[in-house]
Every structure is written in C-alpha cells, then in structure tokens.
Design an enzyme around this catalytic site. Structure first.
Site, short mmCIF file in Angstrom:
data_model
loop_
_atom_site.label_atom_id
_atom_site.label_comp_id
_atom_site.label_asym_id
_atom_site.label_seq_id
_atom_site.Cartn_x
_atom_site.Cartn_y
_atom_site.Cartn_z
N HIS A 146 0.68 -1.04 -0.15
CA HIS A 146 -0.04 0.04 0.06
C HIS A 146 0.87 1.29 0.06
O HIS A 146 2.07 1.38 0.16
CB HIS A 146 -1.07 -0.07 1.14
CG HIS A 146 -0.48 -0.45 2.47
ND1 HIS A 146 0.53 1.16 3.10
CD2 HIS A 146 -0.22 -1.10 3.50
CE1 HIS A 146 0.90 0.70 4.33
NE2 HIS A 146 0.53 -0.62 4.28
N CYS A 183 3.72 -5.24 6.26
CA CYS A 183 3.26 -4.69 4.84
C CYS A 183 4.28 -4.11 4.09
O CYS A 183 5.26 -3.65 4.47
CB CYS A 183 2.06 -3.95 5.02
SG CYS A 183 0.38 -4.57 5.20
#
Length: 271
Positions: A230, A246
């Site tokens: 992201h 992440c």
C-alpha cells in the site's frame, strides 16, 4: 517404375548374347523396426474425500498441505487458475484430500498461480498461509494468463515490477521490522481493498495471499490480517524496516501497481 517392371528388364538383359558389364549386386538393407512410442505417463487418480473437509478462508487453512518446493524462486509464473466451483485440494497427485479451495474469498475472485504440473494435476500457491501449495486435478477450473511479477528484496528494501520477465520499474520501499517481518517466499495478489485515512495516500491496498509468520507479534487488530502492499504518506520510511509486515510504497508507485497488477500476480519476497 514399379518393382515388377524392373525385374522384367533384368530378365531380358540376361537373355542377350552380347556380354555387357556386370551390374553390381544391390542388396536392400532390412528396414529398421519402428521406434517404440513412449508410453504415456499414468495420471494419478483423485480420491473422493471420505469425510467433510475444511474450506480455506481468509483466516484459516487446514494442516497437511505440502511446502512450496521453490519459495525463493524468481522464475516467472506465467499461468494461474480460477476455481469455477469449490475444489478439493490434495497433498500430492493422487494423494490425500486436505481442504477445499473456494472460487471466492470474502467476495474476491480467487486466482492462484500454478507452480508445478504433473500429468492430470497442477500445484498452486495457497492463500491465507505462507509457503504452502496444494494439488488440483486438471478440471473444474479456468486457466488465467499471468504476465506480471513482483520481487521484493528485504535486504535492499526495494520492490521491482516485471512484465514478461523484463523489469519495468523499481522503487525504494519500507518493509516489516525485525519483530514483524514481511514474510519470505512466493505469494500472490489475492485482491485489493479500500483504505481509510490519509496515511495510505487515498489509494487502495493490494492484499496478498501471505499472512504474518508470527501472528502474536503484531497488534491484536492485525493478527487475522493479510500482508499488503500500500501507499504511505511519509517519504522518510522508504528504504527502512518500519512496518507491521506490509510493503509501503510511494504514492505514484502504488498507483502504477494498481493500474497493472491483476489478481493472481506472483509476488516473491527474498533477502
């Protein structure tokens, strides 16, 4: 001329009184026997489940499925599959039934990369578990071409996007900390999800098939979450180990991935 005509001419020549040069003897070599055709490989039969099996979900994968034979391989995976119905996963071609692979997970169409094949069987990477595969008989699914690939290098803190095996772009990114590392190995894009708050630069996140290796190491609210890719609002994190697992991307880099990566795109995380 046919064979009979040639023999007739030879007999006439033998009846002539005028001698001529002797024709050299010609011997026909015996014809070679035809090469034996290779026996077709046997297709291992798929046993029907003897009892009810668990279904792979966003948070749960049953035990007994084998390890990925090439978790650090950077060879492009060019074909995936989409189950058209709930399919039985086996631990080997003709092996034990272990779980069901559903056609959707939380409303997202499941496309999984094929990592190996045997006659009548294909092995695929699995969602919701790290570095595990399952074997499927070659029916009940649709093939999907995979043209893209992503390689994340934890040591360099870089992400490279490739198409047809050729690098297209690379970026400096943030990865997981030592306590909550970005999981190593091959996984894939499971789908995409919206985000909330300015931290994610207003862009969707790509949800991967991978999950935290140590669920207890992350915050309670993230223990059932998947690893994602992201955007991130702060440039200072890029090039560092700063996340809960992440991969954090520059805004424009994330937009590029969202524009190009389809479900099933292979992602390999290496050191």
């Amino acid at each position: 001329m046919g064979l009979a005509a040639l023999m007739g001419l030879a007999a006439c020549a033998a009846g002539e009184r005028t001698p001529g040069p002797a024709a050299p003897a010609v011997r026909l070599a015996p014809s070679a026997p035809p090469a034996p055709s290779a026996a077709p490989e046997t297709v291992a039969p798929a046993a029907a489940p003897s009892g009810e099996l668990d279904v792979i979900t966003y948070t749960h994968v049953p035990a007994g499925l084998p390890a990925d034979p090439g978790p650090a391989s950077l060879d492009p995976l060019t074909e995936g599959l989409h189950p058209t119905r709930r399919l039985v996963l086996y631990d080997a071609p003709g092996g034990e039934p272990r779980a069901y692979l559903p056609p959707t997970i939380r409303g997202v169409t499941v496309v999984v990369p094929i990592v190996a094949t045997r006659p009548g069987w294909s092995a695929v990477l699995l969602p919701s578990v790290n570095r595990r595969i399952g074997w499927l008989p070659d029916h009940g699914w649709q093939a999907r071409e995979l043209t893209d690939q992503v390689v994340v290098r934890r040591g360099d803190r870089t992400l490279t996007w490739l198409r047809a095996g050729v690098p297209r772009k690379a970026w400096s990114v943030a990865i997981g900390t030592a306590r909550t590392p970005t999981p190593l190995g091959r996984t894939f894009v499971l789908g995409r999800t919206g985000t909330r708050g300015s931290h994610y630069a207003g862009l969707d996140a790509l949800v991967l098939g991978a999950v935290p290796d140590d669920r207890d190491a992350v915050a309670p609210g993230l223990r059932d979450a998947h690893t994602g890719i992201h955007a991130w609002y702060r440039k200072s994190v890029f090039g560092h180990a700063a996340s809960n697992g992440c991969v954090r991307m520059p805004r424009e880099a994330q937009r590029t991935l969202l524009d190009n990566l389809a479900a099933g795109t292979p992602i390999t995380v290496v050191d």
